[in-house]
Design a protein around this motif. Structure first.
Motif, PDB file in Angstrom:
ATOM      1  N   CYS A  68      28.566  30.759  56.896  1.00 60.76           N
ATOM      2  CA  CYS A  68      27.650  31.264  55.871  1.00 60.76           C
ATOM      3  C   CYS A  68      28.284  32.429  55.117  1.00 60.76           C
ATOM      4  O   CYS A  68      28.974  33.272  55.693  1.00 60.76           O
ATOM      5  CB  CYS A  68      26.327  31.704  56.495  1.00 60.76           C
ATOM      6  N   GLU A  69      28.062  32.452  53.812  1.00 60.32           N
ATOM      7  CA  GLU A  69      28.496  33.552  52.967  1.00 60.32           C
ATOM      8  C   GLU A  69      27.683  33.513  51.674  1.00 60.32           C
ATOM      9  O   GLU A  69      26.901  32.594  51.443  1.00 60.32           O
ATOM     10  CB  GLU A  69      30.001  33.483  52.672  1.00 60.32           C
ATOM     11  N   ASN A  70      27.851  34.529  50.844  1.00 61.19           N
ATOM     12  CA  ASN A  70      27.140  34.622  49.553  1.00 61.19           C
ATOM     13  C   ASN A  70      25.627  34.533  49.736  1.00 61.19           C
ATOM     14  O   ASN A  70      24.930  33.864  48.959  1.00 61.19           O
ATOM     15  CB  ASN A  70      27.604  33.511  48.596  1.00 61.19           C
ATOM     16  N   VAL A  71      25.086  35.218  50.732  1.00 64.38           N
ATOM     17  CA  VAL A  71      23.653  35.126  51.010  1.00 64.38           C
ATOM     18  C   VAL A  71      22.851  35.816  49.906  1.00 64.38           C
ATOM     19  O   VAL A  71      23.214  36.894  49.423  1.00 64.38           O
ATOM     20  CB  VAL A  71      23.324  35.719  52.395  1.00 64.38           C
ATOM     21  N   ARG A 114      32.213  30.026  45.281  1.00 61.71           N
ATOM     22  CA  ARG A 114      32.693  31.403  45.214  1.00 61.71           C
ATOM     23  C   ARG A 114      31.557  32.419  45.118  1.00 61.71           C
ATOM     24  O   ARG A 114      31.646  33.513  45.682  1.00 61.71           O
ATOM     25  CB  ARG A 114      33.610  31.557  43.995  1.00 61.71           C
ATOM     26  N   CYS A 115      30.504  32.084  44.358  1.00 57.68           N
ATOM     27  CA  CYS A 115      29.403  33.039  44.226  1.00 57.68           C
ATOM     28  C   CYS A 115      28.103  32.315  43.888  1.00 57.68           C
ATOM     29  O   CYS A 115      28.116  31.208  43.332  1.00 57.68           O
ATOM     30  CB  CYS A 115      29.711  34.106  43.177  1.00 57.68           C
ATOM     31  N   LEU A 116      27.005  32.950  44.256  1.00 56.68           N
ATOM     32  CA  LEU A 116      25.658  32.499  43.926  1.00 56.68           C
ATOM     33  C   LEU A 116      24.956  33.623  43.177  1.00 56.68           C
ATOM     34  O   LEU A 116      25.178  34.806  43.464  1.00 56.68           O
ATOM     35  CB  LEU A 116      24.857  32.171  45.185  1.00 56.68           C
ATOM     36  N   MET A 126      22.339  29.957  39.873  1.00 55.42           N
ATOM     37  CA  MET A 126      23.624  29.375  39.511  1.00 55.42           C
ATOM     38  C   MET A 126      24.593  29.481  40.680  1.00 55.42           C
ATOM     39  O   MET A 126      24.476  30.365  41.535  1.00 55.42           O
ATOM     40  CB  MET A 126      24.216  30.040  38.268  1.00 55.42           C
ATOM     41  N   SER A 127      25.535  28.564  40.704  1.00 51.80           N
ATOM     42  CA  SER A 127      26.603  28.596  41.699  1.00 51.80           C
ATOM     43  C   SER A 127      27.932  28.380  40.994  1.00 51.80           C
ATOM     44  O   SER A 127      28.021  27.597  40.043  1.00 51.80           O
ATOM     45  CB  SER A 127      26.383  27.506  42.767  1.00 51.80           C
ATOM     46  N   CYS A 128      28.949  29.074  41.445  1.00 47.54           N
ATOM     47  CA  CYS A 128      30.286  28.974  40.854  1.00 47.54           C
ATOM     48  C   CYS A 128      31.263  28.557  41.945  1.00 47.54           C
ATOM     49  O   CYS A 128      31.302  29.180  43.019  1.00 47.54           O
ATOM     50  CB  CYS A 128      30.727  30.303  40.260  1.00 47.54           C
ATOM     51  N   GLY A 129      32.048  27.506  41.689  1.00 51.66           N
ATOM     52  CA  GLY A 129      32.889  26.961  42.741  1.00 51.66           C
ATOM     53  C   GLY A 129      34.356  26.892  42.387  1.00 51.66           C
ATOM     54  O   GLY A 129      34.763  26.959  41.214  1.00 51.66           O
ATOM     55  N   GLU A 130      35.152  26.743  43.432  1.00 54.86           N
ATOM     56  CA  GLU A 130      36.589  26.579  43.261  1.00 54.86           C
ATOM     57  C   GLU A 130      36.952  25.187  42.732  1.00 54.86           C
ATOM     58  O   GLU A 130      38.129  24.886  42.532  1.00 54.86           O
ATOM     59  CB  GLU A 130      37.309  26.865  44.583  1.00 54.86           C
ATOM     60  N   GLY A 152      39.449  26.886  34.958  1.00 50.19           N
ATOM     61  CA  GLY A 152      39.721  27.967  35.884  1.00 50.19           C
ATOM     62  C   GLY A 152      38.507  28.196  36.758  1.00 50.19           C
ATOM     63  O   GLY A 152      37.408  27.689  36.482  1.00 50.19           O
ATOM     64  N   VAL A 153      38.681  28.946  37.832  1.00 56.63           N
ATOM     65  CA  VAL A 153      37.580  29.217  38.764  1.00 56.63           C
ATOM     66  C   VAL A 153      36.636  30.246  38.142  1.00 56.63           C
ATOM     67  O   VAL A 153      37.058  31.341  37.779  1.00 56.63           O
ATOM     68  CB  VAL A 153      38.120  29.735  40.104  1.00 56.63           C
ATOM     69  N   PRO A 154      35.331  29.916  38.004  1.00 52.16           N
ATOM     70  CA  PRO A 154      34.400  30.838  37.369  1.00 52.16           C
ATOM     71  C   PRO A 154      33.728  31.791  38.353  1.00 52.16           C
ATOM     72  O   PRO A 154      33.639  31.510  39.552  1.00 52.16           O
ATOM     73  CB  PRO A 154      33.356  29.892  36.765  1.00 52.16           C
ATOM     74  N   ILE A 155      33.263  32.913  37.833  1.00 57.43           N
ATOM     75  CA  ILE A 155      32.302  33.772  38.510  1.00 57.43           C
ATOM     76  C   ILE A 155      31.193  34.042  37.497  1.00 57.43           C
ATOM     77  O   ILE A 155      31.454  34.073  36.294  1.00 57.43           O
ATOM     78  CB  ILE A 155      32.910  35.092  39.019  1.00 57.43           C
ATOM     79  N   GLY A 156      29.955  34.196  37.961  1.00 56.96           N
ATOM     80  CA  GLY A 156      28.861  34.319  37.012  1.00 56.96           C
ATOM     81  C   GLY A 156      27.747  35.213  37.485  1.00 56.96           C
ATOM     82  O   GLY A 156      27.608  35.501  38.675  1.00 56.96           O
ATOM     83  N   THR A 157      26.924  35.645  36.514  1.00 54.91           N
ATOM     84  CA  THR A 157      25.772  36.474  36.828  1.00 54.91           C
ATOM     85  C   THR A 157      24.758  36.370  35.705  1.00 54.91           C
ATOM     86  O   THR A 157      25.113  36.062  34.554  1.00 54.91           O
ATOM     87  CB  THR A 157      26.180  37.948  37.034  1.00 54.91           C
ATOM     88  N   PHE A 158      23.486  36.614  36.014  1.00 56.21           N
ATOM     89  CA  PHE A 158      22.430  36.677  35.015  1.00 56.21           C
ATOM     90  C   PHE A 158      22.258  38.103  34.504  1.00 56.21           C
ATOM     91  O   PHE A 158      22.531  39.072  35.227  1.00 56.21           O
ATOM     92  CB  PHE A 158      21.095  36.217  35.612  1.00 56.21           C
ATOM     93  N   ASP A 159      21.749  38.231  33.272  1.00 57.82           N
ATOM     94  CA  ASP A 159      21.373  39.558  32.784  1.00 57.82           C
ATOM     95  C   ASP A 159      20.042  39.940  33.431  1.00 57.82           C
ATOM     96  O   ASP A 159      19.369  39.102  34.044  1.00 57.82           O
ATOM     97  CB  ASP A 159      21.300  39.572  31.257  1.00 57.82           C
TER      98      ASP A 159
END
Length: 317
Positions: A68-71, A114-116, A126-130, A152-159
């Protein structure tokens, strides 16, 4: 918040109010939207729920098969999301802490997530993957409701209002999208000067939405203007020679940035000019890879294999 002191002053005065020792390194922490609880995910395949009221542990769960990660908390105080940390199953798990049962699995990524990022306003995330994709999901459905392929591998976030989202790609490009019309392409694209010595590992908007913090696995980070992409501040003067993924965070008022380091400290900067303004010593025995603020109270949380709850020193008076 104390009206006689700025939040920055309160943060600089913080002391540890409660400490827990977990059997393995904590890779992510999250505060619930109501500010009442904290959840951690660890490399030892455990998910642990804590109370913010007294710092006590409320629940210990296991995710032994896939890790488990990115909880992340959903908007329900006893429901969480997390991704797998190993194996070939790259599903995202939607888990009830109350019943210790899976509510749903979200399947589609073909490589490690990679991130949630949970929408601040509704049940979308949203989820960003390798696998070079960013995917959108609705908690109410197991099916992906939108996907973007990225070079490329994304990373993301909401405003903070959940109306737009930012995507970082290959550690040199940031694109901003309107959530309702993202399929039409980005409305802003910010090209950053590439730095081959590091990788971006996280994005975060400040609460008022005017700044974006770029976390890295190097020994400096960056804050850019969310409207024109220009660099507002470079944050350095901390130790990360092992190139660990150190996620930094804005304070609730956006005036301060905090980030853990490989030597066990938490460093602080003011966010306008990037001035290093001090550090907190939690006597962490290992690198502090996970930090967060409680947006509902004057509380800060830091984690390695130890989880520390921080409060301003005046709370002890």
């Amino acid at each position: 918040m104390n009206s006689e002191k700025s939040l920055t002053e309160l943060i600089k005065s913080m002391q540890i109010a409660k400490k827990h020792v977990e059997p393995s390194n904590i890779n992510s922490v999250c505060v619930s939207f109501d500010g009442e609880s904290i959840v951690t995910a660890s490399d030892g395949d455990t998910v642990t729920l804590y109370s913010c009221a007294d710092g006590g542990m409320k629940r210990l769960l296991h995710s032994k098969k896939y890790g488990c990660e990115n909880v992340k908390f959903t908007h329900h105080e006893s429901q969480i999301l997390y991704s797998s940390s190993r194996g070939n199953d790259h599903a995202i798990r939607y888990h009830s802490l109350h019943t210790n049962q899976y509510i749903r699995h979200f399947q589609g990524h073909t490589d490690r997530v990679r991130c949630l990022a949970m929408s601040p306003t509704d049940d979308y995330f949203m989820s960003c993957g390798e696998d070079n994709t960013l995917r959108f999901w609705d908690l109410r459905s197991p099916n992906c409701c939108g996907m973007m392929e990225t070079k490329g591998v994304p990373i993301g976030t909401f405003d903070p209002e959940g109306l737009i989202f930012a995507v970082g790609i290959d550690s040199h490009l940031i694109r901003l999208y309107d959530l309702k019309s993202y399929h039409q392409g980005p409305f802003s694209t910010f090209q950053q000067v590439p730095d081959t010595s590091l990788n971006w590992i996280g994005l975060e908007f400040s609460l008022e939405g005017s700044k974006i913090l770029i976390s890295t696995n190097g020994q400096h980070m960056k804050i850019i203007d969310a409207y024109d992409g220009k660099t507002k501040a470079l944050l350095g003067n901390y130790q990360n020679t092992a190139q660990l993924p150190l996620n930094a965070v804005f304070s609730p008022d956006g005036a301060t940035v905090a980030c853990g380091t490989e030597d066990g400290f938490i460093h602080l900067w003011e966010s306008e000019k990037g001035e290093h303004i001090g550090k907190l010593d939690g006597r962490h025995p290992n690198a502090v890879c996970a930090v967060t603020f409680n947006q509902s109270s004057d509380m800060f949380i830091s984690a390695c294999s130890q989880l520390c709850f921080w409060l301003p020193d005046e709370k002890y008076d």
